[in-house]
Design a protein around this motif. Structure first.
Motif, PDB file in Angstrom:
ATOM      1  N   VAL A  11      41.669  37.876 -15.173  1.00 25.37           N
ATOM      2  CA  VAL A  11      42.054  38.686 -16.332  1.00 25.37           C
ATOM      3  C   VAL A  11      41.726  37.920 -17.607  1.00 25.37           C
ATOM      4  O   VAL A  11      42.232  36.808 -17.822  1.00 25.37           O
ATOM      5  CB  VAL A  11      43.557  39.028 -16.304  1.00 25.37           C
ATOM      6  N   THR A  12      40.892  38.482 -18.440  1.00 22.22           N
ATOM      7  CA  THR A  12      40.522  37.840 -19.691  1.00 22.22           C
ATOM      8  C   THR A  12      41.750  37.631 -20.576  1.00 22.22           C
ATOM      9  O   THR A  12      42.552  38.543 -20.759  1.00 22.22           O
ATOM     10  CB  THR A  12      39.497  38.697 -20.447  1.00 22.22           C
ATOM     11  N   GLY A  13      41.882  36.426 -21.097  1.00 21.54           N
ATOM     12  CA  GLY A  13      42.976  36.134 -22.010  1.00 21.54           C
ATOM     13  C   GLY A  13      44.201  35.532 -21.360  1.00 21.54           C
ATOM     14  O   GLY A  13      45.133  35.128 -22.056  1.00 21.54           O
ATOM     15  N   GLU A  31      49.907  32.188 -19.074  1.00 23.37           N
ATOM     16  CA  GLU A  31      50.130  32.314 -20.519  1.00 23.37           C
ATOM     17  C   GLU A  31      49.074  33.218 -21.133  1.00 23.37           C
ATOM     18  O   GLU A  31      47.933  33.279 -20.663  1.00 23.37           O
ATOM     19  CB  GLU A  31      50.041  30.951 -21.211  1.00 23.37           C
ATOM     20  N   ALA A  32      49.471  33.901 -22.168  1.00 18.23           N
ATOM     21  CA  ALA A  32      48.531  34.655 -22.993  1.00 18.23           C
ATOM     22  C   ALA A  32      48.995  34.546 -24.441  1.00 18.23           C
ATOM     23  O   ALA A  32      50.186  34.384 -24.709  1.00 18.23           O
ATOM     24  CB  ALA A  32      48.471  36.118 -22.565  1.00 18.23           C
ATOM     25  N   GLY A  33      48.065  34.605 -25.360  1.00 18.13           N
ATOM     26  CA  GLY A  33      48.419  34.457 -26.769  1.00 18.13           C
ATOM     27  C   GLY A  33      48.456  33.004 -27.193  1.00 18.13           C
ATOM     28  O   GLY A  33      48.216  32.093 -26.402  1.00 18.13           O
ATOM     29  N   THR A  34      48.783  32.787 -28.435  1.00 17.46           N
ATOM     30  CA  THR A  34      48.705  31.472 -29.047  1.00 17.46           C
ATOM     31  C   THR A  34      50.075  30.836 -29.143  1.00 17.46           C
ATOM     32  O   THR A  34      51.019  31.458 -29.646  1.00 17.46           O
ATOM     33  CB  THR A  34      48.099  31.587 -30.467  1.00 17.46           C
ATOM     34  N   ALA A  35      50.185  29.596 -28.669  1.00 19.73           N
ATOM     35  CA  ALA A  35      51.427  28.852 -28.817  1.00 19.73           C
ATOM     36  C   ALA A  35      51.778  28.730 -30.291  1.00 19.73           C
ATOM     37  O   ALA A  35      50.898  28.556 -31.139  1.00 19.73           O
ATOM     38  CB  ALA A  35      51.296  27.479 -28.173  1.00 19.73           C
ATOM     39  N   MET A  57      50.425  41.361 -20.122  1.00 18.31           N
ATOM     40  CA  MET A  57      50.354  40.136 -20.917  1.00 18.31           C
ATOM     41  C   MET A  57      49.299  40.192 -22.015  1.00 18.31           C
ATOM     42  O   MET A  57      49.580  39.818 -23.166  1.00 18.31           O
ATOM     43  CB  MET A  57      50.123  38.925 -20.002  1.00 18.31           C
ATOM     44  N   PRO A  58      48.068  40.631 -21.737  1.00 17.36           N
ATOM     45  CA  PRO A  58      47.070  40.639 -22.825  1.00 17.36           C
ATOM     46  C   PRO A  58      47.467  41.541 -23.992  1.00 17.36           C
ATOM     47  O   PRO A  58      47.258  41.185 -25.159  1.00 17.36           O
ATOM     48  CB  PRO A  58      45.802  41.139 -22.123  1.00 17.36           C
ATOM     49  N   ALA A  59      48.051  42.697 -23.701  1.00 19.35           N
ATOM     50  CA  ALA A  59      48.430  43.609 -24.779  1.00 19.35           C
ATOM     51  C   ALA A  59      49.591  43.043 -25.593  1.00 19.35           C
ATOM     52  O   ALA A  59      49.628  43.198 -26.821  1.00 19.35           O
ATOM     53  CB  ALA A  59      48.807  44.974 -24.200  1.00 19.35           C
ATOM     54  N   LEU A  60      50.547  42.394 -24.947  1.00 15.44           N
ATOM     55  CA  LEU A  60      51.645  41.760 -25.674  1.00 15.44           C
ATOM     56  C   LEU A  60      51.126  40.614 -26.541  1.00 15.44           C
ATOM     57  O   LEU A  60      51.574  40.411 -27.673  1.00 15.44           O
ATOM     58  CB  LEU A  60      52.710  41.259 -24.702  1.00 15.44           C
ATOM     59  N   PRO A 361      51.332  50.125 -17.057  1.00 13.06           N
ATOM     60  CA  PRO A 361      51.434  48.995 -17.990  1.00 13.06           C
ATOM     61  C   PRO A 361      51.382  49.397 -19.458  1.00 13.06           C
ATOM     62  O   PRO A 361      52.062  48.791 -20.284  1.00 13.06           O
ATOM     63  CB  PRO A 361      50.248  48.110 -17.606  1.00 13.06           C
ATOM     64  N   ALA A 362      50.615  50.407 -19.798  1.00 17.30           N
ATOM     65  CA  ALA A 362      50.511  50.792 -21.207  1.00 17.30           C
ATOM     66  C   ALA A 362      51.846  51.307 -21.722  1.00 17.30           C
ATOM     67  O   ALA A 362      52.267  50.974 -22.844  1.00 17.30           O
ATOM     68  CB  ALA A 362      49.415  51.845 -21.392  1.00 17.30           C
ATOM     69  N   GLU A 363      52.517  52.126 -20.936  1.00 16.75           N
ATOM     70  CA  GLU A 363      53.791  52.672 -21.377  1.00 16.75           C
ATOM     71  C   GLU A 363      54.873  51.594 -21.395  1.00 16.75           C
ATOM     72  O   GLU A 363      55.727  51.577 -22.281  1.00 16.75           O
ATOM     73  CB  GLU A 363      54.209  53.837 -20.472  1.00 16.75           C
ATOM     74  N   VAL A 364      54.850  50.679 -20.437  1.00 18.36           N
ATOM     75  CA  VAL A 364      55.800  49.561 -20.457  1.00 18.36           C
ATOM     76  C   VAL A 364      55.583  48.718 -21.702  1.00 18.36           C
ATOM     77  O   VAL A 364      56.542  48.347 -22.398  1.00 18.36           O
ATOM     78  CB  VAL A 364      55.667  48.716 -19.177  1.00 18.36           C
ATOM     79  N   THR A 365      54.331  48.414 -22.007  1.00 24.74           N
ATOM     80  CA  THR A 365      54.033  47.634 -23.210  1.00 24.74           C
ATOM     81  C   THR A 365      54.524  48.360 -24.466  1.00 24.74           C
ATOM     82  O   THR A 365      55.125  47.749 -25.360  1.00 24.74           O
ATOM     83  CB  THR A 365      52.521  47.375 -23.314  1.00 24.74           C
TER      84      THR A 365
END
Length: 378
Positions: A11-13, A31-35, A57-60, A361-365
């Motif tokens: 999964v990218t990201g 992990e995804a996103g920036t610390a 994770m990527p969408a969050l 996942p989209a609706e959960v996000t």
């Protein structure tokens, strides 16, 4: 097992790495996103992994969060725990699982997180995190497993009150049954699933299928009470046939080849990740959590918090086809009215069963981001 490599998620990201010395564990995290951005801690359930959060994770992260999902104690590539059935259960008790979460955040240099999000048994851990350390866990999202509150502390002289034996009552029904949590607590359960006659991959395919919205018979509703007759309304994967193990229980509902090929939320390559991890670890690490619950060994220490509620903003998200919402009669109502003093919503998502963050996942996000935006943290 200590030299396991990071997990290739595809999964990218999403990044995979290990964090050392977490309450005796070498913890594997995704992990995804920036610390440095606001952090979300995602806690999986059974029989799952940190990998179960891969679709959200990527969408969050794209919404501006640093997203952290560990393989919890007993699971995946996290090591430092024992799968010995005769070993010490204490490391798997709920307050120590919450300590694992606190330890991970400390190792990451985090004093708090914007929210802890727990699915299935991970929702229990998330609930205890928020109840015990609201200063660290500023919001809580519970998914697929309602938190009914802290066990009460008996007051005054107590005389033992005989309770009906629900297990005997289930066993004497016209269709004799047994409760899955007590089956999961038996010695043979791990081997019966890991060495399922149909193969581990096929067992997991059938298990994930019957608890999803793809299985047409899932039509959950509230139960009138904790009686054998009421519990018998639950499907066999919750209230099992007395003479069957779980692999045999779900085998007749194995989806056909066309249904498997059409499955977009859990294609074969993704299911193979679960099968590969459980082939290596077995299920006993996760089953120890059930044994802590069914044995009642650690209830006394949780009674220390009797009368306390979760006072940070809370939300409940589940699939509309998830029987897990109702498997404990009255739990949803107690969560909404008593256990969580700032419950901002209970959302049942159409087109999803128990694996809601994978099925929709989209609706959960969307629901999680809506909750984060609407609720000031503690």
């Amino acid at each position: 097992m200590s030299d396991l490599p990071p997990l290739e998620t595809g999964v990218t990201g999403i990044r995979s790495r290990f964090v050392e010395d977490i309450n005796g564990l070498r913890m594997h995290v995704l992990e995804a996103g920036t610390a440095g951005r606001p952090c979300l801690l995602l806690l999986h359930g059974f029989p799952e992994l940190a990998y179960s959060w891969r679709k959200v994770m990527p969408a969050l992260a794209a919404a501006g969060y640093h997203v952290v999902a560990p393989d919890q104690r007993g699971y995946g590539r996290t090591t430092g725990w024992s799968a010995d059935y005769d070993g010490d259960l204490a490391p798997f008790r709920m307050l120590n699982l919450a300590r694992d979460a606190v330890g991970l955040l400390a190792a990451l240099g985090l004093r708090s997180v914007e929210a802890v999000v727990g699915h299935d048994f991970g929702a229990s851990v998330a609930a205890w995190c928020a109840l015990v350390r609201p200063d660290i866990f500023r919001r809580v999202a519970l998914m697929s497993a309602p938190f009914a509150g802290v066990p009460p502390l008996p007051l005054g002289p107590q005389k033992p009150v005989p309770k009906p034996d629900i297990h005997a009552a289930l066993a004497t029904l016209p269709r004799p049954r047994k409760h899955y949590q007590w089956y999961y607590s038996t010695r043979p359960a791990n081997a019966e699933m890991q060495q399922a006659p149909q193969g581990l991959h096929a067992f997991l395919r059938a298990y994930y299928h019957v608890k999803s919205a793809d299985w047409a018979p899932n039509a959950p509703h509230r139960l009138p009470g904790w009686t054998a007759e009421a519990l018998a309304e639950l499907p066999g994967y919750y209230i099992m046939d007395l003479g069957l193990d779980m692999a045999a229980q779900v085998a007749p509902d194995m989806p056909d080849a066309a249904a498997i090929a059409a499955n977009a939320w859990l294609p074969e390559a993704e299911l193979a990740v679960y099968a590969g991890e459980y082939a290596r670890t077995g299920f006993q690490g996760g089953l120890q959590w059930y044994r802590c619950r069914t044995s009642g060994l650690f209830e006394a220490e949780t009674q220390l918090f009797a009368g306390r509620s979760i006072d940070v903003p809370a939300v409940f998200v589940s699939g509309a086809s998830d029987w897990g919402v109702y498997q404990t009669p009255g739990a949803v109502e107690r969560m909404r009215d008593e256990a969580c003093s700032r419950m901002l919503g209970c959302h049942l998502i159409p087109g999803a069963g128990h694996w809601v963050q994978q099925e929709q996942p989209a609706e959960v996000t969307r629901r999680l981001l809506e909750f984060l935006a609407a609720s000031p943290g503690a």
